[in-house]
Design an enzyme around this catalytic site. Structure first.
Site, PDB file in Angstrom:
ATOM      1  N   CYS A   1     -19.521 -14.292   0.151  1.00 15.86           N
ATOM      2  CA  CYS A   1     -20.215 -13.406  -0.788  1.00 15.86           C
ATOM      3  C   CYS A   1     -20.142 -13.931  -2.216  1.00 15.86           C
ATOM      4  O   CYS A   1     -21.056 -13.705  -3.007  1.00 15.86           O
ATOM      5  CB  CYS A   1     -19.640 -11.998  -0.702  1.00 15.86           C
ATOM      6  SG  CYS A   1     -17.917 -11.845  -1.247  1.00 15.86           S
TER       7      CYS A   1
ATOM      8  N   CYS B   1      -9.907 -10.929   2.503  1.00 14.69           N
ATOM      9  CA  CYS B   1     -10.633  -9.788   1.935  1.00 14.69           C
ATOM     10  C   CYS B   1     -10.443  -8.559   2.821  1.00 14.69           C
ATOM     11  O   CYS B   1     -10.191  -7.457   2.331  1.00 14.69           O
ATOM     12  CB  CYS B   1     -12.105 -10.135   1.786  1.00 14.69           C
ATOM     13  SG  CYS B   1     -13.064  -8.891   0.886  1.00 14.69           S
TER      14      CYS B   1
END
Length: 368
Positions: free
Chosen positions: A191, A94
């Site tokens: 997340c 990410c």
């Protein structure tokens, strides 16, 4: 700006210093799964929190749709890795592909000079002028490990305002500046997997079917001890959830997707003398010479261990530890340090040395 306290304070401190800011929240696949909740990020409430910080500190805020990039560069590699018996670290992907990849490219389109985030890490230039990535002052919060795959060119235009601060100091600044998120709890899991059930997320939310077939749980001699639920439920070093009664604790030693098998054994059998990486993202001007002493970290919460690194001609590296390390896991990130400085990082291809099954004469001596 994720909506949490760290990115909020990073932005607020820069605004307080007089910088012209634009706040950006990346809308990923997981945003909007639920409108509100106790999570620190990845809810619609989090977008509102980020926007409120921007409003209070007097700078504009935008939401950027990064869902497709997130799916292609983070989610799909996550699925592919688990289905092939590897254990990925998606936070590094990410950072590499979204925050310091796609977002940095967008930044250049609007003429911004730098990209600032709420990561706990430091940047400094060496004597040759090369920007270096260093551990944060707050060692308990240090995130240099998660940033080790970010390209050096991207770090040239990055800013980490929290690198010299402790977490308590960050919350103190948030309170002083009147930010409503000053006491917001931190997220502890991925997340996009808020409950930590990676396998359930893959099968129930994304419809993944690879790696879900039942298969044998074996000891190092090949003796069947039980049946597993699918290899995506298991990772090297795992002890819980095996469902096997044994006179001593058993740990996952290997996940073998070609046989749909999980190999287990005693804790001591997890130890291996070294590893081979995938191609390394070097964050120094030249890769270190073969045999250079380093500290190698092989998991986010792993204590870095003394080792020597041997860069290979194909861009990969061999790492040889002073003492064998436990649960070296393919897919995790190996980050090499010289003191506080990150020399480079790469995904782990495989551990080196004789595997437990090789000792038993059932597999090649070197994992591949």
């Amino acid at each position: 700006m994720s909506g949490g306290v760290d990115s909020a304070v990073a932005a607020a401190l820069l605004a307080e210093q007089g910088h012209a800011l634009t706040g950006v929240t990346l809308k990923l696949w997981c945003y909007g799964a639920s409108p509100v909740g106790p999570r620190a990020c990845c809810t619609l409430e989090a977008i509102g929190d980020a926007r409120a910080v921007a409003r209070r500190m007097g700078f504009p805020h935008f939401v950027v749709d990064a869902e497709e990039v997130f799916r292609a560069r983070v989610l799909q590699p996550f699925l592919d890795a688990y289905a092939s018996g590897r254990t990925p670290y998606p936070c590094a992907l990410c950072n590499q592909h979204l925050k310091f990849g796609d977002l940095m490219a967008r930044m250049e389109l609007v003429g911004a000079d730098a990209l600032a985030t709420g990561h706990y890490a430091r940047l400094a230039r060496d004597e040759g002028g090369t920007v270096g990535l260093f551990r944060a002052v707050d060692r308990a919060k240090d995130q240099s490990y998660a940033l080790a795959l970010v390209a050096r060119a991207a770090l040239e235009r990055a800013r980490f305002p929290l690198g010299e601060l402790t977490k308590d100091e960050v919350r103190g600044h948030a309170s002083r500046l009147g930010l409503a998120v000053w006491d917001k709890p931190e997220s502890q899991d991925l997340c996009f997997v808020p409950n930590g059930d990676y396998a359930g997320f893959m099968t129930e939310k994304l419809g993944e079917r690879r790696g879900t077939a039942a298969g044998p749980i074996e000891d190092v001699t090949g003796r069947r001890l039980g049946t597993h639920r699918g290899i995506i439920h298991y990772t090297v070093g795992q002890r819980r959830g095996l469902g096997i009664a044994a006179p001593e604790p058993l740990y996952v030693l290997a996940v073998e997707p070609e046989r749909d098998a999980v190999v287990v054994g005693p804790r001591a059998a997890l130890e291996r003398p070294g590893l081979i990486t995938e191609p390394v993202n070097w964050l120094v001007s030249m890769p270190p010479s073969s045999g250079t002493e380093v500290s190698a970290q092989i998991r986010y919460h792993h204590r870095p261990a003394p080792a020597r690194v041997h860069p290979l001609e194909d861009g990969r590296a061999e790492v040889r530890f002073e003492t064998p390390q436990s649960a070296i896991t393919a897919g995790q990130i190996c980050v090499l340090y010289d003191g506080d400085r990150v020399l480079g990082g790469a995904a782990i291809a495989h551990a080196t040395g004789a595997s437990p099954r090789a000792v038993a004469g059932l597999a090649p001596a070197i994992a591949s």
